[in-house]
Design a protein around this motif. Sequence first.
Motif, PDB file in Angstrom:
ATOM      1  N   ALA A 129      -5.588  -4.122 -10.382  1.00 46.67           N
ATOM      2  CA  ALA A 129      -5.191  -4.329  -8.987  1.00 46.67           C
ATOM      3  C   ALA A 129      -6.407  -4.569  -8.108  1.00 46.67           C
ATOM      4  O   ALA A 129      -7.493  -4.048  -8.359  1.00 46.67           O
ATOM      5  CB  ALA A 129      -4.412  -3.122  -8.476  1.00 46.67           C
ATOM      6  N   GLN A 130      -6.213  -5.382  -7.099  1.00 43.39           N
ATOM      7  CA  GLN A 130      -7.202  -5.554  -6.048  1.00 43.39           C
ATOM      8  C   GLN A 130      -6.453  -5.571  -4.714  1.00 43.39           C
ATOM      9  O   GLN A 130      -5.217  -5.548  -4.689  1.00 43.39           O
ATOM     10  CB  GLN A 130      -8.004  -6.842  -6.246  1.00 43.39           C
ATOM     11  CG  GLN A 130      -7.172  -8.097  -6.248  1.00 43.39           C
ATOM     12  CD  GLN A 130      -8.030  -9.338  -6.528  1.00 43.39           C
ATOM     13  OE1 GLN A 130      -9.174  -9.245  -6.921  1.00 43.39           O
ATOM     14  NE2 GLN A 130      -7.452 -10.509  -6.309  1.00 43.39           N
ATOM     15  N   SER A 131      -7.189  -5.631  -3.617  1.00 44.58           N
ATOM     16  CA  SER A 131      -6.525  -5.523  -2.321  1.00 44.58           C
ATOM     17  C   SER A 131      -7.084  -6.519  -1.329  1.00 44.58           C
ATOM     18  O   SER A 131      -8.176  -7.079  -1.517  1.00 44.58           O
ATOM     19  CB  SER A 131      -6.662  -4.104  -1.771  1.00 44.58           C
ATOM     20  OG  SER A 131      -8.014  -3.821  -1.460  1.00 44.58           O
ATOM     21  N   LEU A 157      -4.836   0.958   1.697  1.00 43.96           N
ATOM     22  CA  LEU A 157      -5.060   0.113   0.523  1.00 43.96           C
ATOM     23  C   LEU A 157      -5.990   0.800  -0.470  1.00 43.96           C
ATOM     24  O   LEU A 157      -5.735   0.807  -1.676  1.00 43.96           O
ATOM     25  CB  LEU A 157      -5.658  -1.232   0.951  1.00 43.96           C
ATOM     26  CG  LEU A 157      -4.725  -2.206   1.663  1.00 43.96           C
ATOM     27  CD1 LEU A 157      -5.525  -3.343   2.297  1.00 43.96           C
ATOM     28  CD2 LEU A 157      -3.685  -2.777   0.696  1.00 43.96           C
ATOM     29  N   ASP A 158      -7.060   1.393   0.052  1.00 40.02           N
ATOM     30  CA  ASP A 158      -8.017   2.058  -0.833  1.00 40.02           C
ATOM     31  C   ASP A 158      -7.351   3.224  -1.565  1.00 40.02           C
ATOM     32  O   ASP A 158      -7.617   3.451  -2.757  1.00 40.02           O
ATOM     33  CB  ASP A 158      -9.215   2.555  -0.029  1.00 40.02           C
ATOM     34  CG  ASP A 158     -10.116   1.421   0.459  1.00 40.02           C
ATOM     35  OD1 ASP A 158     -10.004   0.302  -0.086  1.00 40.02           O
ATOM     36  OD2 ASP A 158     -10.917   1.667   1.382  1.00 40.02           O
ATOM     37  N   GLU A 201       3.164  -1.211  -8.804  1.00 44.11           N
ATOM     38  CA  GLU A 201       3.077  -0.376 -10.007  1.00 44.11           C
ATOM     39  C   GLU A 201       3.894  -0.976 -11.148  1.00 44.11           C
ATOM     40  O   GLU A 201       3.433  -1.017 -12.302  1.00 44.11           O
ATOM     41  CB  GLU A 201       3.576   1.033  -9.685  1.00 44.11           C
ATOM     42  CG  GLU A 201       2.645   1.813  -8.767  1.00 44.11           C
ATOM     43  CD  GLU A 201       3.252   3.111  -8.264  1.00 44.11           C
ATOM     44  OE1 GLU A 201       2.487   4.004  -7.869  1.00 44.11           O
ATOM     45  OE2 GLU A 201       4.498   3.223  -8.264  1.00 44.11           O
ATOM     46  N   LEU A 225      -3.405   2.537  -8.801  1.00 42.66           N
ATOM     47  CA  LEU A 225      -3.011   1.314  -9.493  1.00 42.66           C
ATOM     48  C   LEU A 225      -3.945   0.924 -10.636  1.00 42.66           C
ATOM     49  O   LEU A 225      -3.532   0.235 -11.570  1.00 42.66           O
ATOM     50  CB  LEU A 225      -2.908   0.162  -8.486  1.00 42.66           C
ATOM     51  CG  LEU A 225      -1.773   0.285  -7.463  1.00 42.66           C
ATOM     52  CD1 LEU A 225      -1.856  -0.847  -6.452  1.00 42.66           C
ATOM     53  CD2 LEU A 225      -0.417   0.291  -8.154  1.00 42.66           C
ATOM     54  N   LEU A 231      -5.109   1.822  -4.334  1.00 46.01           N
ATOM     55  CA  LEU A 231      -5.859   1.282  -5.471  1.00 46.01           C
ATOM     56  C   LEU A 231      -6.245   2.367  -6.470  1.00 46.01           C
ATOM     57  O   LEU A 231      -6.356   2.100  -7.668  1.00 46.01           O
ATOM     58  CB  LEU A 231      -7.113   0.558  -4.976  1.00 46.01           C
ATOM     59  CG  LEU A 231      -6.903  -0.814  -4.342  1.00 46.01           C
ATOM     60  CD1 LEU A 231      -8.230  -1.358  -3.837  1.00 46.01           C
ATOM     61  CD2 LEU A 231      -6.271  -1.788  -5.328  1.00 46.01           C
ATOM     62  N   LYS A 232      -6.446   3.588  -5.987  1.00 50.12           N
ATOM     63  CA  LYS A 232      -6.799   4.688  -6.884  1.00 50.12           C
ATOM     64  C   LYS A 232      -5.698   4.913  -7.922  1.00 50.12           C
ATOM     65  O   LYS A 232      -5.979   5.261  -9.076  1.00 50.12           O
ATOM     66  CB  LYS A 232      -7.022   5.966  -6.086  1.00 50.12           C
ATOM     67  CG  LYS A 232      -8.224   5.929  -5.157  1.00 50.12           C
ATOM     68  CD  LYS A 232      -8.305   7.225  -4.357  1.00 50.12           C
ATOM     69  CE  LYS A 232      -9.441   7.181  -3.340  1.00 50.12           C
ATOM     70  NZ  LYS A 232      -9.483   8.417  -2.514  1.00 50.12           N
ATOM     71  N   THR A 286      -2.402  -8.149  -6.490  1.00 53.68           N
ATOM     72  CA  THR A 286      -3.127  -7.983  -5.227  1.00 53.68           C
ATOM     73  C   THR A 286      -2.181  -7.334  -4.240  1.00 53.68           C
ATOM     74  O   THR A 286      -1.082  -7.848  -3.992  1.00 53.68           O
ATOM     75  CB  THR A 286      -3.613  -9.330  -4.668  1.00 53.68           C
ATOM     76  OG1 THR A 286      -4.497  -9.956  -5.609  1.00 53.68           O
ATOM     77  CG2 THR A 286      -4.338  -9.131  -3.344  1.00 53.68           C
ATOM     78  N   SER A 343       0.803  -1.219   0.000  1.00 56.46           N
ATOM     79  CA  SER A 343       0.000   0.000   0.000  1.00 56.46           C
ATOM     80  C   SER A 343       0.839   1.274   0.000  1.00 56.46           C
ATOM     81  O   SER A 343       0.291   2.368  -0.158  1.00 56.46           O
ATOM     82  CB  SER A 343      -0.952   0.013   1.207  1.00 56.46           C
ATOM     83  OG  SER A 343      -0.217  -0.008   2.426  1.00 56.46           O
TER      84      SER A 343
END
Length: 237
Positions: free
Chosen positions: A54-56, A43-44, A24, A50, A47-48, A34, A15
């Motif tokens: 991507a997931q988390s 994490l959130d 990245e 990535l 993700l913006k 992931t 993260s």
Amino acid sequence: MTSLANNRVLVIGGSSGIGLAVAESAIAADAFVTIASRSRPKLDEALKALGPKAQSAVLDTADENALEAFFSANDPFDHIVVSAAQTPTGPVRKLALADAQHAMESKFWGAYRVARFARLSERGSLTLISGFLSERPSAMSVLQGAINAALEGLARGLALELSPVRVNTVSPGLIDTPLWSKMDKDAKQAMFEKVAANLPAKTVGQPADIANAVLFLMATPFATGSNVRVDGGGAIA
């Protein structure tokens, strides 16, 4: 080097900092990534940046039950990177024993637990992030050097035990990550300039420098039991 296109990559500690740079770079190589850490807000936010590949997952390497459940619920990953750790520092005779034990618990035992429960594809890889203090001890960071050396020893042994899964370490020097964000800006700049002046590379490292080394190990089928030092020459300065 083999392609990472459509490979499934898990970055624990993904993260921020080095882990985020690895995520990245893996996405840029067309992998599905992931990222995992203990902090849902971090994490959130990551993700913006990535994007859709991507997931988390919220994951704590200190929680063996959670690790076992996570890996049991997911298909094997092609590559796993462990960058998560919290390591208080200080002289052995001044650092509280509880803090020293926490450092070992976080960086060494966290990676050990991941290795124990991880599910990897047959020709997959596990990469651990150590640090150049394993080879160039500091009187102010004796414990960190010992932990990094233990981590590198663990990886060499795992390269035999988990074969044909490949296990390697990347050993950074001083890297400009959010770890230093709590320092006064001028004090941080002065420290970086002082360190850079004493390094053969004449600069401190960036997270992308370490990500480059991690992706090299992922994509090189003949690399296992290796330690790649990316420290600006810190171990020889």
